[in-house]
Design an enzyme around this catalytic site. Structure first.
Site, PDB file in Angstrom:
ATOM      1  N   LYS A   1      12.430  14.083  -7.918  1.00 24.87           N
ATOM      2  CA  LYS A   1      12.337  15.442  -8.452  1.00 24.87           C
ATOM      3  C   LYS A   1      13.270  16.407  -7.724  1.00 24.87           C
ATOM      4  CE  LYS A   1       8.760  13.624  -8.807  1.00 24.87           C
ATOM      5  NZ  LYS A   1       8.273  12.272  -9.218  1.00 24.87           N
TER       6      LYS A   1
ATOM      7  N   ASP B   1       1.683  11.543   0.415  1.00 21.43           N
ATOM      8  CA  ASP B   1       2.573  11.296  -0.707  1.00 21.43           C
ATOM      9  C   ASP B   1       3.367  12.576  -0.919  1.00 21.43           C
ATOM     10  OD1 ASP B   1       3.874  10.796  -3.048  1.00 21.43           O
ATOM     11  OD2 ASP B   1       2.092  10.234  -4.206  1.00 21.43           O
TER      12      ASP B   1
ATOM     13  N   TRP C   1      -2.762  11.346  -9.180  1.00 22.20           N
ATOM     14  CA  TRP C   1      -1.751  10.674 -10.013  1.00 22.20           C
ATOM     15  C   TRP C   1      -2.284   9.284 -10.351  1.00 22.20           C
ATOM     16  CZ3 TRP C   1       2.525   7.203  -8.042  1.00 22.20           C
ATOM     17  CH2 TRP C   1       3.467   6.917  -9.038  1.00 22.20           C
TER      18      TRP C   1
END
Ligand code: PLA
Length: 483
Positions: free
Chosen positions: A329, A293, A212
């Site tokens: 999310k 993460d 990312w």
């Protein structure tokens, strides 16, 4: 500076303009006496026209959240992509008048109708909060909402089998975990990074290649030195496991390693359980510090436990690690900015001291976190019925994404699109790393009004049965017409 040193006094106006342009492009501030910002008055009364911010150069847009830069000359595009700034971004989609336009850039869930989704259980929790007249809007403690922190840690660290947050991780039982509420996943990563920069002896962090895009900036700005380890193999469109092991084996002892807990962004490629176990053994043998993460727990497989398994393997062995959690999310709370940083320590005493130092990181950064999102999450996590309702809605989102993978794969096969597209159904989570190159991506934007990041990543969550044929047509045309 690349040898550009044009003196102001002896050069022609053309030279000076060229020099200023070069400084502008390279991001250097104006330094000549004529442009001294200290000499420019801040008041408008003298008639001065030079802003004290005249030297500020325009920054590039964010590759995912920013606005498209259609006017960039190609040479600059090439330079920017070389510098790892994918110049194709997604929100410019808003400016596109085409009714066929499709935004597959940012990883945000959309329904079959293409609409953003607020989970029913979230609406219900919000209603309960509104109806609760005892609720006040006082500051939270520096570390955030206590219930939220406890429940978030249980959710990710869990136990071998998690039945409504029952079984508890030994690390939690032994009070060895400190959890602080942070500003979603990004804020949790940043607080963790600042803590490590101040209190951990090794300042090198290894992040996967690719990863990312924000990871490099979050860790770099915190003062850590960012290196990469091999992760993705474009030839197999899978994991470069040997490369990964080799790079971690040659990392200095004690280095920090950033691991995506599940649903690796952007590749959608995760290690198998067996591979995770090998990674764990290697990392523990070299005292490498894992920093997980976890931005997609429950989103990858539809199962909260399965998606936390990598983290739990590292916690079960009694060693230390950090975990950044996001509820953007899995609860659809993107804009509420709700997340947590947990640091698993060897002893309760260490955990207490670590927490005291986390407070010193947080207090001057943003003082204390916001109350609303964390209240929604804890309302849901502490009620058995609401928790179960959430898992059902979460599974429905994950299943819809998985079914989009199958539909896109079938549509490409149906069209006889050249190439092996099985990675679409093998990859995991929100994104498919298509393997399309930046020219093909640009072609699809121009001819088909389909927006994605220039590395060929598409958000499967933005697709629907209605839009799959349009995407398949575009991919087919791109592959057959653009090299
Ligand atoms: N970590 C990873 C691996 C992510 O993909 C994202 C979000 C985050 C952390 C941060 O999420 P949060 O701060 O919103 O909790 N990535 C998105 C959005 C979905 C973004 O770029 O901000 C993406 O499109 O890649």
């Amino acid at each position: 500076m690349h040898g550009v040193n044009v003196s102001q006094s002896s050069s022609s106006p053309a030279d000076r303009r060229l020099s200023a342009l070069v400084r502008h492009l390279e991001g250097h501030s104006m330094d000549s006496a004529n442009h001294s910002i200290a000499a420019a008055p801040t008041s408008g009364s003298t008639g001065a026209r030079i802003s004290v911010f005249d030297h500020v150069v325009r920054a590039p847009e964010d590759p995912i959240l920013g606005v498209i830069l259609t006017h960039l000359p190609c040479s600059l595009c090439v330079r920017l992509s070389f510098l790892n700034f994918p110049v194709v971004v997604t929100v410019a989609y808003n400016k596109d008048p085409s009714p066929a336009k499709l935004n597959l850039g940012v990883g945000a869930y959309r329904t079959e109708e293409g609409k953003p989704l607020v989970l029913n259980v979230v609406r219900r929790a919000e209603q309960m909060l509104v109806n609760d007249s005892s609720r006040v809007k006082e500051y939270l403690p520096i570390v955030g909402l206590a219930d939220f922190n406890k429940l978030s840690a249980k959710l990710i660290l869990g136990a071998d089998r998690l039945v409504y947050l029952h079984g508890t991780s030994p690390a939690i039982q032994e009070n060895r975990v400190t959890t602080v509420q942070c500003l979603s996943g990004t804020g949790s990563l940043r607080v963790g990074a600042e803590f490590l920069a101040r209190h951990y002896h090794q300042h090198t962090i290894y992040i996967p290649l690719p990863t990312w895009g924000n990871h490099t900036k979050v860790f770099g700005l915190a003062g850590l030195s960012v290196k990469t380890y091999r992760y993705y193999d474009p030839a197999t469109r899978g994991l470069n496991f040997e490369g990964l092991l080799e790079d971690l084996r040659s990392a200095p002892s004690g280095a920090i390693v950033l691991l995506h807990a599940c649903a690796h962004n952007p590749t959608g490629v995760d290690p198998t359980t067996h591979q995770w176990e090998q990674i764990r053994q290697l990392m523990r043998s070299k005292a490498l510090l894992p920093f997980f993460d976890s931005a997609y727990q429950g989103f990858a497989s539809g199962n909260l436990d399965a998606d936390a398994e990598s983290v739990r393997m590292f916690v079960r062995d009694g060693g230390e690690c950090l975990v950044a959690q996001s509820f953007a999310k899995n609860m659809g709370l993107y804009g509420e900015r709700v997340g947590a940083l947990s640091i698993v320590c060897r002893t309760a005493d260490v955990a207490g001291r670590v927490e005291s130092q986390l407070k010193l990181v947080i207090r001057p950064m943003y003082s204390n976190p916001p109350i609303h999102g964390a209240s929604i999450v804890s309302t849901i996590l502490k009620d058995r019925t609401m928790f179960q309702e959430w898992t059902i809605e979460l599974k429905a989102m994950a299943d819809r994404i998985i079914s989009m993978r199958q539909q896109l794969f079938d549509a490409l096969r149906g069209r006889g699109t050249p190439g092996d597209w099985s990675h679409i159904i093998k990859q995991i989570g929100m994104f498919t790393f298509t393997g399309l190159n930046s020219e093909q991506v640009a072609f699809m934007r121009k001819e088909y009004h389909i927006y994605m990041t220039s590395d060929g990543r598409i958000s499967m969550a933005g697709l629907s049965s209605r839009t799959v044929p349009h995407l398949a047509d575009a991919i087919h045309a791109a592959v057959t017409r653009v090299a």
